[in-house]
Write an enzyme that holds these catalytic residues in place. Structure first.
Site, mmCIF file in Angstrom:
data_model
loop_
_atom_site.group_PDB
_atom_site.id
_atom_site.type_symbol
_atom_site.label_atom_id
_atom_site.label_comp_id
_atom_site.label_asym_id
_atom_site.label_seq_id
_atom_site.Cartn_x
_atom_site.Cartn_y
_atom_site.Cartn_z
ATOM 1 C CG HIS A 70 -2.121 -0.983 0.838
ATOM 2 N ND1 HIS A 70 -2.111 -2.290 1.239
ATOM 3 C CD2 HIS A 70 -3.230 -0.814 0.080
ATOM 4 C CE1 HIS A 70 -3.201 -2.887 0.774
ATOM 5 N NE2 HIS A 70 -3.905 -2.019 0.074
ATOM 6 C CD GLU B 112 -9.807 -7.558 -1.812
ATOM 7 O OE1 GLU B 112 -8.819 -6.968 -2.245
ATOM 8 O OE2 GLU B 112 -10.582 -7.057 -0.986
ATOM 9 C CG ASP C 115 -5.338 -8.005 -1.043
ATOM 10 O OD1 ASP C 115 -4.237 -8.206 -0.490
ATOM 11 O OD2 ASP C 115 -6.038 -7.015 -0.808
ATOM 12 C CB CYS D 271 -10.319 -1.849 -8.715
ATOM 13 S SG CYS D 271 -10.570 -2.980 -7.346
HETATM 14 C C1 PEP Z 1 -6.543 -5.189 -4.522
HETATM 15 O O1 PEP Z 1 -6.326 -5.981 -3.601
HETATM 16 O O2 PEP Z 1 -6.254 -5.436 -5.717
HETATM 17 C C2 PEP Z 1 -7.161 -3.886 -4.250
HETATM 18 C C3 PEP Z 1 -7.538 -3.093 -5.218
HETATM 19 O O3 PEP Z 1 -7.281 -3.499 -2.947
HETATM 20 P P1 PEP Z 1 -6.035 -2.996 -2.081
HETATM 21 O O4 PEP Z 1 -4.866 -2.825 -3.006
HETATM 22 O O5 PEP Z 1 -6.423 -1.712 -1.438
HETATM 23 O O6 PEP Z 1 -5.839 -4.101 -1.106
HETATM 24 MG MG MG Z 2 -7.223 -5.632 -1.662
#
Ligand code: PEP
Ligand code: MG
Length: 589
Positions: free
Chosen positions: A209, A452, A476, A523
């Site tokens: 992140h 995910e 994820d 996403c």
């Molecule tokens: C993901 O896991 O691809 C996602 C978009 O959520 P995050 O990256 O915030 O875990």
């Molecule tokens: Mg995620």
């Protein structure tokens, strides 16, 4: 001497500037002050230093009244050394310099100068003098401790400098590049409006992140650069190559010229892409592709609109909950934030994901959740929300209220079990009932789930029964399919978006949703990676959500693609033992 340090490329582009090293002292605040706060910051260090001097003098007096046996001569000599160090001009003038010229806050200035002096001690021939480094660290520690007890009269005041043009110019406007051992997503968020022209961290994976926030800032960044924060010295000239994942330290004039050229080329390319902003995202065979933005804060909506996004596909709401010293935003504050994002999108849809904290996104600044052995497999995202229904209901009510101001989709992260789905949906009904009882206005929402966890991708029928749309979180999904911690640079080479198992889960989800007429998007970071665009189009994906800065480059790929013709090839890639190889072959077709 020029040398380079390799890491993982996170955010593209080239940055050239002076290194600002952020040490491992987690309890020291790092922020920029306003010019009018310089005097009070210098005073804070002065007062801290004077207090420590007085403390030592008092100790010396006590010692002088003791018997020689109780207070050995060495102790008094040591205190003399400490006093001498505290009065050393290099320490005092250095700290002043960092505050006056760089506008660092007092603690940051002191630790920076401590580092500069420590290096000098390390280079000393005389062993006795070399060992004085530890004394210096002790006195600095004492000053810091004193200052910690005295609240800073100033608040962090971000300052933006954009000057990228430099020819080893030592003026104040030289770009600064932050080199740190680690930065939490919360730290990164604080730097979002700051002066830094680039970031390098010792640890972290490409889809950690911290890396995601760096990418959203659209400035060059490299993570997983191992011991960069130890090898680079304060104020060294460095080049960050965010495309190659390299940092070059103390570059020669030839290397500088080469990277200066690359930097200008990248600017030109951006200029060319900018012309696509108003071009509709249609493939050559006329398929309409939805390019959406991922945002972290309501004000990011402006960048999303500016980049030509047709909506927000992922608003990571958890960032509203960070850097708040334990006080979470209440319903009204959240409602205002969501409403700002919705209004900022000027009628375009906004998909708000409910809070996804835990794992590498802790709520408290810089503190990893040490209490749990395996935080990525622990109380994260929807699990966290369901464990605290009052907090979750507050968020749901705030989102429902914001939906009265525009098109809002609600997205739930990390679901795996049918029971979690049912619990979540009944809490949503309950939140609506609470608003009805209070007579508060709210709007309709489409409700979606993130896919995910492999378990979710393998039980799509259940998900499609309950939800209006699905959004594939590849970051994820890859982590949990391959058992690779996305934030751990030591296994980053195994974190493979093109692993056949990952691709199959992605492909099945897209196909199933398309067959049932349900909306589906990706996403995760895969959606913004131009190397993946054709493959995802070929697999039937028509909705991509990514950082605003990636939209135009992906649009360019879309405009050049023939989605129908890509279908056969994509299924070959899917069936391959080593899809990565076939992917590069397609380029030559
Ligand atoms: C993901 O896991 O691809 C996602 C978009 O959520 P995050 O990256 O915030 O875990
Ligand atoms: Mg995620």
């Amino acid at each position: 001497m020029t040398f380079s340090i390799h890491g993982l490329p996170v955010a593209r582009g080239i940055a050239i500037g002076r290194a600002v090293i952020m040490g491992g002292r987690v309890d020291v605040a790092h922020y920029f002050v306003e010019p009018e706060q310089v005097e009070s910051e210098i005073n804070r260090v002065r007062e801290g230093r004077n207090a420590v001097i007085e403390e030592i003098q008092r100790l010396q007096q006590t010692i002088s009244q003791m018997k020689p046996k109780e207070a050995p001569h060495e102790l008094s000599a040591l205190l003399d050394v400490h006093l001498m160090l505290l009065q050393d001009r290099d320490l005092i003038d250095g700290v002043k310099h960092w505050i006056q010229d760089r506008l660092y806050n007092a603690e940051w200035a002191l630790t920076t100068q401590l580092e500069v002096l420590s290096r000098q001690f390390d280079e000393m021939e005389d062993e006795y003098l070399r060992e004085r480094k530890a004394d210096l660290e002790q006195v600095a520690e004492r000053i810091l401790r004193y200052m910690k007890g005295v609240a800073s009269p100033v608040q962090p005041a971000p300052r933006r400098k954009t000057s990228q043009d430099l020819l080893l110019d030592d003026s104040v406007d030289v770009p600064l590049v932050l080199v740190a051992h680690d930065l939490s997503p919360a730290d990164m968020l604080q730097f979002k409006q700051s002066v830094f022209a680039g970031f390098v961290t010792d640890v972290g994976g490409k889809t950690s992140h911290t890396a995601i926030v760096a990418r959203s800032m659209d400035i060059p960044a490299v993570v997983g650069a191992r011991s960069a924060s130890q090898l680079v010295r304060q104020d060294d000239w460095v080049i960050i190559d965010g495309d190659g994942g390299v940092m070059i330290v103390d570059p020669s004039p030839i290397i500088l010229a080469e990277y200066g050229f690359k930097q200008r080329q990248a600017e030109l390319e951006r200029g060319r892409l900018a012309r696509l902003k108003h071009t509709p995202a249609l493939t050559m065979d006329g398929q309409k592709i939805e390019l959406l933005a991922n945002i972290e804060l309501p004000d990011d909506a402006a960048a999303a609109v500016e980049a030509g996004a047709v909506g927000v596909g992922l608003f990571r709401s958890e960032f509203l909950f960070m850097n708040r010293k334990g006080r979470l935003p209440d319903e009204d504050e959240q409602y205002e934030a969501y409403r700002r994002a919705v209004e900022g999108m000027k009628g375009l849809p906004v998909t708000i994901r409910t809070i996804d904290v835990g794992a590498d996104k802790p709520l408290d600044d810089g503190i990893r959740d040490a209490a749990h052995l395996n935080p990525a497999l622990g109380l994260r995202a929807i699990r966290w929300s369901l464990a605290d229904p009052a907090m979750f209901l507050t968020q749901l009510r705030a989102i429902l209220r914001a939906a009265a101001h525009g098109r809002v989709n609600l997205l739930i992260p990390m679901l795996a079990h049918a029971t979690e789905i049912r619990q979540t949906l009944s809490l949503l009904d309950f939140a609506r009932a609470e608003l009805d009882n209070r007579g508060v206005v709210y709007g309709p929402v489409q409700v979606g789930a993130m896919i995910e966890i492999p378990a979710a991708a393998l039980t799509l029928r259940t998900f499609l029964k309950y939800f209006d749309f699905l959004s594939i979180g590849t970051n994820d999904l890859i982590q949990y399919t391959l058992a690779i911690d996305r934030a751990d640079e030591s296994v980053a080479h195994l974190y493979d978006p093109l692993h056949p198992a990952v691709l199959q889960l992605v492909a099945q989800t897209i196909a199933e949703c398309n067959a049932r007429g349900k909306g589906v998007s990706v996403c995760g970071e895969m959606a913004g990676d131009v190397a993946m665009t054709r493959l995802l189009l070929g697999l039937g994906l028509r909705s991509f959500s990514m950082h605003p800065s990636q939209i135009l480059a992906v649009k360019q790929e879309v405009l050049r693609a023939d989605a129908r013709r890509l279908e056969g090839w994509s299924h070959e890639v899917l069936a391959a033992e080593d899809p990565g190889r076939l992917l590069s072959k397609e380029e030559t077709q």
